[in-house]
Design a protein around this motif. Sequence first.
Motif, short mmCIF file in Angstrom:
data_model
loop_
_atom_site.label_atom_id
_atom_site.label_comp_id
_atom_site.label_asym_id
_atom_site.label_seq_id
_atom_site.Cartn_x
_atom_site.Cartn_y
_atom_site.Cartn_z
N LEU A 1 26.57 17.11 9.37
CA LEU A 1 27.13 16.28 8.30
C LEU A 1 27.63 14.95 8.84
CD1 LEU A 1 29.05 18.79 6.00
CD2 LEU A 1 26.67 18.07 5.94
N ASP A 2 28.15 14.94 10.08
CA ASP A 2 28.54 13.67 10.70
C ASP A 2 27.35 12.72 10.78
OD1 ASP A 2 31.27 14.27 11.31
OD2 ASP A 2 30.63 15.43 13.04
N ARG B 1 40.45 6.41 16.77
CA ARG B 1 41.34 5.35 16.29
C ARG B 1 40.82 4.02 16.83
NH1 ARG B 1 47.07 7.21 18.46
NH2 ARG B 1 45.79 7.38 20.33
N ASP B 2 41.09 2.95 16.09
CA ASP B 2 40.59 1.64 16.50
C ASP B 2 41.04 1.27 17.90
OD1 ASP B 2 39.29 1.35 14.10
OD2 ASP B 2 40.83 0.10 13.18
N GLU B 3 42.28 1.66 18.25
CA GLU B 3 42.83 1.29 19.56
C GLU B 3 42.42 2.24 20.66
OE1 GLU B 3 46.09 3.77 17.55
OE2 GLU B 3 44.48 2.38 16.98
N GLY B 4 41.76 3.35 20.32
CA GLY B 4 41.34 4.31 21.33
C GLY B 4 42.50 5.08 21.92
N VAL C 1 27.90 2.11 13.01
CA VAL C 1 28.71 3.15 12.38
C VAL C 1 29.10 4.18 13.43
CG1 VAL C 1 28.83 4.92 10.59
CG2 VAL C 1 27.57 2.78 10.16
N VAL C 2 30.39 4.33 13.68
CA VAL C 2 30.88 5.32 14.63
C VAL C 2 30.73 6.70 13.99
CG1 VAL C 2 32.84 6.13 15.99
CG2 VAL C 2 32.52 3.68 15.57
N TYR D 1 34.17 8.54 11.79
CA TYR D 1 34.63 9.67 12.61
C TYR D 1 36.15 9.56 12.81
CZ TYR D 1 33.88 13.23 16.30
OH TYR D 1 33.85 14.38 17.06
N GLN D 2 36.84 9.32 11.71
CA GLN D 2 38.27 9.05 11.80
C GLN D 2 39.09 10.25 12.23
OE1 GLN D 2 39.85 6.98 8.41
NE2 GLN D 2 38.22 5.46 8.39
#
Length: 372
Positions: free
Chosen positions: A223-224, A252-255, A216-217, A247-248
Motif C-alpha cells: 500500500l505504501d 519527519r522533514d528534519e530527520g 514522493v517519499v 511516509y509520515q
Amino acid sequence: MKYLEEFSDPVLAGKLVEQIHATVTKPWAMMEVCGGQTHTIVRHGIDQLLPDGVEMIHGPGCPVCVTPLEIIDKALEIAAQPDVIFCSFGDMLRVPGSERDLFRIKSQGGDVRVVYSPLDALRVAQENPDKQVVFFGIGFETTAPPNAMTVYQAKKLGIPNFSLLVSHVRVPPAIEAIMQSPSCRVQGFLAAGHVCSVMGTTEYPELADKYGVPIVVTGFEPLDILAGILRTVSQLEKGEHVLENAYQRAVRDEGNPAAIAMLADVFETTDRAWRGIGMIPQSGWRLSERYREYDAEYRFQVQDITTQESTVCRSGEVLQGLIKPHECSAFGTLCTPRNPLGATMVSSEGACAAYYLYRRLETPVEVVSSGG
C-alpha cells in the motif's frame, strides 16, 4: 503484525490501483530508488497492475549492488592478510570480486566473520587485542549512523586495533546524476523512506524543482508503494513537481538530528564511485581527518587497487534503469544466484535477484482481481 497486514490489504490495494487507472491519461516512467521497494513491486506484481505505458524503472538503491568492484577487491585483500579478523554483514560474503569472494577467503583460512552490528565487530576487537579487526561499512544514509557511532566509540574507548572499510553513498547526488544522464527517462521518483527517516527531506525540494520531477517519499509495503505511485502520477498529470512525504509515520522533514550530528562529526562528504554508474561528485562519505586513523584503506594501504568490470554482466545498465534484468543475455543462464556475475544478482535487494526469485520472466504472472 501492525504495518504488515494493514499495509498489505488486497481490497485497499485494489482501490488504489483503480484510482491510479482513473488518474493516468498518458505514459509515465518513474523510478523507485530503493532495492527493498523493487522487491515489493516485483513480488506483488505491482508494476503489472499499472495502466499500460506506466513504467517502474528500478533504481540504484541497493547498497550491495552499488558497492564498486574495487572496494570489494580491497576488502578481499585486507581479509586475506594474516592477523586480520574481517567482519561483515552476511549479504557481502558472496558478492564477487575480480577473482574471488569473502567465502573463498574464509575457505582458504581467512578469519571472516558475520556480525549483526558494527558494535559486534568492536567487541571482537576488544576480545582480540593481538588482531586487527576490520568492519566492512557499506550502505546508504540508513546504515551510516551506527557505523559512525562505532568509530566514535573506538576512539572514545581507545581501541586501536579496530578500523572501518568505508563505502557509504548518499541518495540525493545519485538522483542528480541520473537526471543529468543523456539517456535518462525518469519523470518522477519514489524516494526511500528509511533514508529520509535518518536524513529528513530537506535536500529533495531543490532537486524536484531543478529537474522538474515529482519526488514522493514512500515506504516499503504494497500500500505504501501504490500510494506513492498515485501521488507521483497525480503530480505528473497536473504538471507539478514538488516533494511529498507519503511516509509520515516514519519520516519527519528534519530527520533524526542526533544521527545527523554523529555523521557530521565522524564523516565528511567525498566523491564516490558507484558500481555500474561511475564517479558521482560528493555522493559518499569517508572518515573525517579526526578519525582517519580508523580508516582501513589507509591502515592497510589498499588505496591504489583498481579493477575492470565483467564485459558480460550488464548490471550497470540495470542499476541505471536503462534495461530490465531479463534484457541481459547472461540473466538466468551464465548468471544465477548460485553463480552470480554481478552484485545485482547476489544481493538480497538486487533487481536481478528479484526477477529471478519471483520467476517474473519464466512464468508470466496472472493478475488476480482483489475484488476491490
